[in-house]
Enzyme design. Structure first.
Site, PDB file in Angstrom:
ATOM      1  N   LYS A   1      45.455  20.105  12.329  1.00 32.75           N
ATOM      2  CA  LYS A   1      45.091  20.110  14.048  1.00 32.75           C
ATOM      3  C   LYS A   1      44.536  20.399  14.288  1.00 32.75           C
ATOM      4  CE  LYS A   1      46.765  18.172  17.830  1.00 32.75           C
ATOM      5  NZ  LYS A   1      47.605  18.284  17.987  1.00 32.75           N
TER       6      LYS A   1
ATOM      7  N   HIS B   1      54.029  12.420  15.444  1.00 35.12           N
ATOM      8  CA  HIS B   1      53.381  13.029  16.375  1.00 35.12           C
ATOM      9  C   HIS B   1      54.226  13.573  17.284  1.00 35.12           C
ATOM     10  CE1 HIS B   1      49.785  15.704  18.776  1.00 35.12           C
ATOM     11  NE2 HIS B   1      51.367  15.889  19.108  1.00 35.12           N
TER      12      HIS B   1
ATOM     13  N   HIS C   1      47.652  11.328  20.944  1.00 31.90           N
ATOM     14  CA  HIS C   1      47.543  11.368  22.476  1.00 31.90           C
ATOM     15  C   HIS C   1      47.136  10.520  23.698  1.00 31.90           C
ATOM     16  CE1 HIS C   1      46.967  15.042  22.765  1.00 31.90           C
ATOM     17  NE2 HIS C   1      48.466  15.671  22.429  1.00 31.90           N
TER      18      HIS C   1
ATOM     19  N   HIS D   1      43.635  17.197  18.717  1.00 34.16           N
ATOM     20  CA  HIS D   1      43.780  17.112  20.324  1.00 34.16           C
ATOM     21  C   HIS D   1      42.522  17.296  21.626  1.00 34.16           C
ATOM     22  CE1 HIS D   1      46.905  18.258  24.552  1.00 34.16           C
ATOM     23  NE2 HIS D   1      44.935  18.683  25.055  1.00 34.16           N
TER      24      HIS D   1
ATOM     25  N   HIS E   1      56.274  17.781  18.380  1.00 31.75           N
ATOM     26  CA  HIS E   1      56.729  19.494  18.517  1.00 31.75           C
ATOM     27  C   HIS E   1      58.368  19.399  18.471  1.00 31.75           C
ATOM     28  CE1 HIS E   1      53.062  20.038  19.965  1.00 31.75           C
ATOM     29  NE2 HIS E   1      53.186  19.009  20.888  1.00 31.75           N
ATOM     30  N   LEU E   2      58.515  20.114  16.897  1.00 30.66           N
ATOM     31  CA  LEU E   2      60.094  20.550  16.596  1.00 30.66           C
ATOM     32  C   LEU E   2      60.865  22.098  16.885  1.00 30.66           C
ATOM     33  CD1 LEU E   2      60.998  18.899  13.449  1.00 30.66           C
ATOM     34  CD2 LEU E   2      61.654  18.510  15.519  1.00 30.66           C
TER      35      LEU E   2
ATOM     36  N   ASP F   1      54.477  12.556  20.847  1.00 34.95           N
ATOM     37  CA  ASP F   1      54.079  14.455  21.294  1.00 34.95           C
ATOM     38  C   ASP F   1      55.632  14.689  22.055  1.00 34.95           C
ATOM     39  OD1 ASP F   1      52.882  16.480  22.092  1.00 34.95           O
ATOM     40  OD2 ASP F   1      51.988  15.502  23.566  1.00 34.95           O
TER      41      ASP F   1
ATOM     42  N   ALA G   1      53.519  22.722  29.714  1.00 34.29           N
ATOM     43  CA  ALA G   1      52.930  21.144  29.552  1.00 34.29           C
ATOM     44  C   ALA G   1      54.137  20.926  28.459  1.00 34.29           C
ATOM     45  CB  ALA G   1      51.585  21.306  29.104  1.00 34.29           C
TER      46      ALA G   1
HETATM   47  O1  DOR Z   1      52.419  19.076  26.670  1.00 35.69           O
HETATM   48  C1  DOR Z   1      52.122  18.903  25.619  1.00 35.69           C
HETATM   49  N1  DOR Z   1      53.009  19.743  25.226  1.00 35.69           N
HETATM   50  N2  DOR Z   1      50.966  18.819  25.203  1.00 35.69           N
HETATM   51  C2  DOR Z   1      50.751  19.562  24.026  1.00 35.69           C
HETATM   52  O2  DOR Z   1      49.712  20.013  23.916  1.00 35.69           O
HETATM   53  C3  DOR Z   1      51.466  20.658  23.217  1.00 35.69           C
HETATM   54  C4  DOR Z   1      52.749  20.363  23.527  1.00 35.69           C
HETATM   55  C5  DOR Z   1      53.519  21.718  23.739  1.00 35.69           C
HETATM   56  O3  DOR Z   1      53.460  22.304  22.823  1.00 35.69           O
HETATM   57  O4  DOR Z   1      54.940  21.668  24.072  1.00 35.69           O
HETATM   58 ZN    ZN Z   2      51.136  17.516  20.390  1.00 31.57          ZN
END
Ligand code: DOR
Ligand code: ZN
Length: 346
Positions: free
Chosen positions: A99, A13, A174, A136, A15-16, A247, A263
């Site tokens: 997702k 999991h 997560h 999620h 995020h790039l 994450d 977030a």
């Molecule tokens: O904290 C988070 N950041 N939770 C998520 O579900 C998405 C992620 C983001 O893409 O920044």
């Molecule tokens: Zn995520």
């Protein structure tokens, strides 16, 4: 123990982002992990196989020549996703899942699903084709306390969904609560969960230590110490239904240090090292390898990686920030120490 050698791990999991942001963070992950599941919440979201394959190619083009790294792609489920897209995704051989973001649950989730009934046809096709649903797991009702949203999601959405599609394989992403751990332990076969380093290493006090701490804000939000202890017990048990998904979610400092900050916690710079700390604190360092390098691969029915990484117990100080395109980003533990260091990747 002063050094550990593991089969090369997978981050299930991640995020790039894209473009120069992606190029700034990708080397951290590729230095540690042989593969990662690349989350599709770009703007616009990665909703089709064609988008996912183009995104995958941009990632491959940005990679350093060594060590090897394979992006595992996933599609962003929307109310309008066509069941035929599932067929195309499966046929591509490069897409491992779809997702589910409940609309409004988190960063870039506004195109997410507004009502589960709208995606029943897609879920039925995923069950038939055996494509994994990555969830999620938070309700989005603004009336529900932010700390209760995951537990409410289990009762209101996830448990009924798992029953309606009994062969659909689901990753509860997560997880943050004891309720989530218990749901996974009691669930039918085909249900697993990822666990992040931040939810293992911190509780919600970390949001307020000496003042408001925007770099500790992620979604689902950090939970109580007893929830954190339930996560530590889950990973320390060696149960194969729990596996590594960082994450790691980079945001520019300016998007975090602002009146309404985004977030996301960036952990890719020290991800496996942070998990080593968490496992060590739980007296379970011997279980790190299975969690990081076996359980996720097995769940996704991928071959286990053949390479190795070595970590040494040598504390190092995390930089206060890293470059992030034209901006910078603040990593987890900025200006503080991580107890383990990556020594070698083969
Ligand atoms: O904290 C988070 N950041 N939770 C998520 O579900 C998405 C992620 C983001 O893409 O920044
Ligand atoms: Zn995520």
């Amino acid at each position: 123990m002063t050094s550990i050698t593991l089969r090369r791990p997978d981050d299930l999991h991640l995020h790039l982002r894209d473009g120069e942001s992606m190029r700034a963070v990708l080397p951290f992950t590729a230095a540690r992990f042989a593969r990662a599941v690349i989350m599709p919440n770009l703007r616009p979201p990665v909703t089709t196989t064609a988008h996912a394959l183009a995104y995958r190619q941009r990632i491959l083009d940005a990679l350093p020549p060594q060590p090897t790294f394979e992006p595992l792609m996933t599609l962003y489920l929307t109310d309008g996703t066509d069941a035929a897209e599932v067929d195309r995704a499966k046929a591509s051989g490069c897409i491992v899942g779809v997702k589910l973001y409940p609309a409004g649950a988190t960063t870039h989730s506004d195109a997410g699903v507004t009502e589960m009934a709208r995606v029943d046809g897609v879920l039925a096709r995923m069950e038939e084709r055996d494509l994994v649903l990555q969830v999620h797991g938070e309700v989005t009702d603004a009336e529900v306390d932010v700390f209760d949203r995951e537990a409410r999601f289990i009762d209101e959405v996830l448990a009924p969904l798992a029953a309606r599609f009994p062969r659909l394989r689901i990753v509860f992403e997560h997880i943050t609560t004891r309720a989530a751990v218990e749901f996974v332990l009691d669930a039918r076969p085909g249900i697993a969960a990822t666990v992040t380093p931040q939810h293992l290493l911190m509780n919600r006090n970390a949001l307020f230590t000496g003042g408001i701490r925007p770099h500790h804000y992620c979604l689902p939000v950090l939970k109580s110490q007893s929830d954190r202890e339930a996560l530590l017990r889950a990973i320390a048990s060696g149960d194969p239904r729990f596996f590594l998904g960082t994450d790691s979610a980079p945001h520019a400092r300016s998007a975090k240090e602002t009146p309404c900050g985004c977030a996301g916690i960036f952990s890719a710079h020290g991800a496996i090292e942070l998990y080593a700390e968490a496992f060590e604190s739980a007296g379970a360092l011997a279980r790190l390898e299975a969690f990081a390098s076996e359980h996720g691969a097995d769940f996704y029915r991928l071959p286990r990686n053949s390479g190795r990484i070595t970590l040494i117990r040598t504390p190092w100080e995390v930089p206060r920030s890293y470059p992030f395109g034209s901006e910078d980003l603040v990593p987890l533990r900025a200006g503080e120490q991580i107890g383990w260091r990556l020594a070698e990747t083969q």
